[in-house]
Design an enzyme around this catalytic site. Sequence first.
Site, PDB file in Angstrom:
ATOM      1  N   GLU A 171       5.849  13.102  18.916  1.00  0.00           N
ATOM      2  CA  GLU A 171       5.551  12.545  17.250  1.00  0.00           C
ATOM      3  C   GLU A 171       5.760  13.648  16.147  1.00  0.00           C
ATOM      4  O   GLU A 171       6.325  13.425  15.305  1.00  0.00           O
ATOM      5  CB  GLU A 171       3.889  12.232  17.318  1.00  0.00           C
ATOM      6  CG  GLU A 171       3.488  11.695  16.192  1.00  0.00           C
ATOM      7  CD  GLU A 171       3.908  10.274  15.919  1.00  0.00           C
ATOM      8  OE1 GLU A 171       4.379   9.695  16.755  1.00  0.00           O
ATOM      9  OE2 GLU A 171       3.288   9.689  14.882  1.00  0.00           O
ATOM     10  N   ASP A 172       5.549  14.817  16.572  1.00  0.00           N
ATOM     11  CA  ASP A 172       5.493  15.864  15.347  1.00  0.00           C
ATOM     12  C   ASP A 172       6.308  16.985  15.747  1.00  0.00           C
ATOM     13  O   ASP A 172       6.353  17.782  14.514  1.00  0.00           O
ATOM     14  CB  ASP A 172       4.137  16.357  15.466  1.00  0.00           C
ATOM     15  CG  ASP A 172       2.842  15.536  15.042  1.00  0.00           C
ATOM     16  OD1 ASP A 172       3.300  14.476  14.482  1.00  0.00           O
ATOM     17  OD2 ASP A 172       1.960  15.638  15.534  1.00  0.00           O
TER      18      ASP A 172
END
Length: 712
Positions: free
Chosen positions: A76-77
């Site tokens: 996700e990051d």
Amino acid sequence: MIRINDILDKVAFYHPEADLDIIDRAYIYSARMHDGQVRLSGEPYLAHPLEVANLLADMKLDATSVAAGLLHDALEDTRATVEDLRTMFGEDITHIVSGVTKLSRFSFKSSEERQAESIRKMILAMADDIRVLLIKLADRLHNMRTLQFHKPEKQVEIAQETLDIYAPLANRLGIFRIKKELEDTAFKYLMPDEYNGTIGWITKNQEEREKHIEAVREILKKKMGEHNLECEVLGRHKHFYSIYKKMVNQGLDFEELYDIIAFRIILNTVKDCYESLGVIHSLWKPIPKRFKDYIGMPKTNMYQSLHTTVIGPFGERVEIQIRTHEMNKIAEEGIAAHWQYKEGRAGDEQSDRQFAWLRQLIKNQKNLKDPREFMDTVRIDLFPDEVYVFTPNGEVKEFPKGATPVDFAYSIHSEVGHRCTGAKVDGRMVPLKYKLQTGEQVEIILSPRHKPTKDWLNFVVTSKARSRIRQWIKTEERGKSLALGRELCEKEFQKHRLHFNPKSEEFQKIAEEFGFKSNEDLLAAIGYGKITLLQAVRKLLPKSAIQEETETFIDRLKKHIQKKKRPSGILVRGVDNILIRYAKCCNPIPGDEMVGYITRGRGVTVHRADCISILTIDPERKIELEWAEGTREAHPVKVRVSCHNKIGLLADISAAISKEGTNITDVSVKADTSAKQAECTFTIEVVNTKQLDTIIRKLKKVKHVIHVARQS
Ligand code: MN
């Protein structure tokens, strides 16, 4: 910041054979990928995956889970990809991290109670590996613990979602410790005054209450001893949020709220349980209707216990649960849906049963030497019969498995259903019979003029869609037969230079004679062909007219009957029992694309779709038609053959046609002497276009034939 070594020690302690190396590698990779990122608290981002991994270790999960916990935000990051993870950590970890990532992409804001349940189920359905869910819960718990660094609006939003979605999920999985902490933290942010009030009140009376607990326990222990009942007596505090809810639900002030403590008596046998209940009820006066026997009648989720509330030694209400050690263990491990029992909610039986075995699995985990054994068995499909999809504005809808965009459209509104012409799933077009999958976002494409078709009944799965489509077809069918019936009558009257008034009293009377409620019902019946025109209108026409016309009338009637037999080869979409005739201008045969035209008074005329005469007809009167499968009736069709004008050629052509098992019903020949050519037009009977094509191909091979074509 917690250190990776602490986590490794923890895992090694409860699972000595664990693959610590993979946890270590996940840590190094996570540290590198998140390097430079900071949390709102100002801490390095890495603190978050470490805390999550630590919570997973506290839950005594396997090395794969702990490693996946360290990596849970990597997709996700950071710039890490699924392929990267697969190469470095293998399929299991990648699958889990992808699952967590997929869940993070959804935000479930402002959820009504009903929605919340669907969302919870959807999350469970999407997490096809139970570890995805456990990581998600650990992630949420750490985020709640550090919620103070967010802006106030964000705090409320996250806290609400936690209360609506994640706390009940933790509860369902039997992870009560996490459930309570999630609830209490959310409570603090959502209702700070009430939260502080609750804490203030509990601490104020702390000492007094502890004395009270001790006193009641002593009495209970003593009494049980007198009756030779070996037991354990516990007095426990409910958590803040549940105390607050109890107060609100019962409409009480704190001061009136005595049962924030529940006493529990744990005994050896079921017989002991009922005996101790008798002892308590003879000691203290039971409050009517508060006694529940969940031993005799266990909850669907296997929870078993006796519950009673009595007026205690100091005139206060005392809540007591009585159960065996075995039952207590099950309840502790989560088989008791605390969620239901506390909040008085009638639950979904089926999912409760599924969770019962799930919890049983979690419970059994403790008895396994290698936690991986357990984890291998939990690739789950918790809701094999349901799918959960999103509307474009993020609402979740629940359907039976196999549901299609048409079911989705009807679930919104019947008008949306009737007009749906297509659908987009996650932004791409899909056919109407596409089977929706959990997690997909569905958008319906509408067209104001679109209408449902009978075909839809073959793939919709919800009863709502099914009944709405049926209803629509019925109305549509009636409308068409009504118009047809009216036209048939008008035409008949015109022939006698009379005006037909369907609303007249006479007509109403006839309708009643036939046993219909209204004139419209009679008209529709005429249109359907259930009642013949003659039967219906003879009573309205002058006697003389009927006698004169009897012959032709009967002829016409016969024709109707004959015609009614012929159209068995055609299906009219949405309409049964309609009169059909084939247009003479284009002679459609099975295999041709065709169009129906609702005539005035003679039912539906079938034309080929490319027939010139349909260009001028009113589009409102067009109707969709299909050839019925396997129709074998013969249809007339004209074939034009250009050839050299040679003697005997006509016989050759006729022979070629007859060889195909086809009748020639008519032939006309036009000879052009100067060019020595002839133009023949044969009317032959064929069953479909395929047979016609064969004949045309054969004719082209006949010597001296120049050109063969179907007459258009
Ligand atoms: Mn996270």
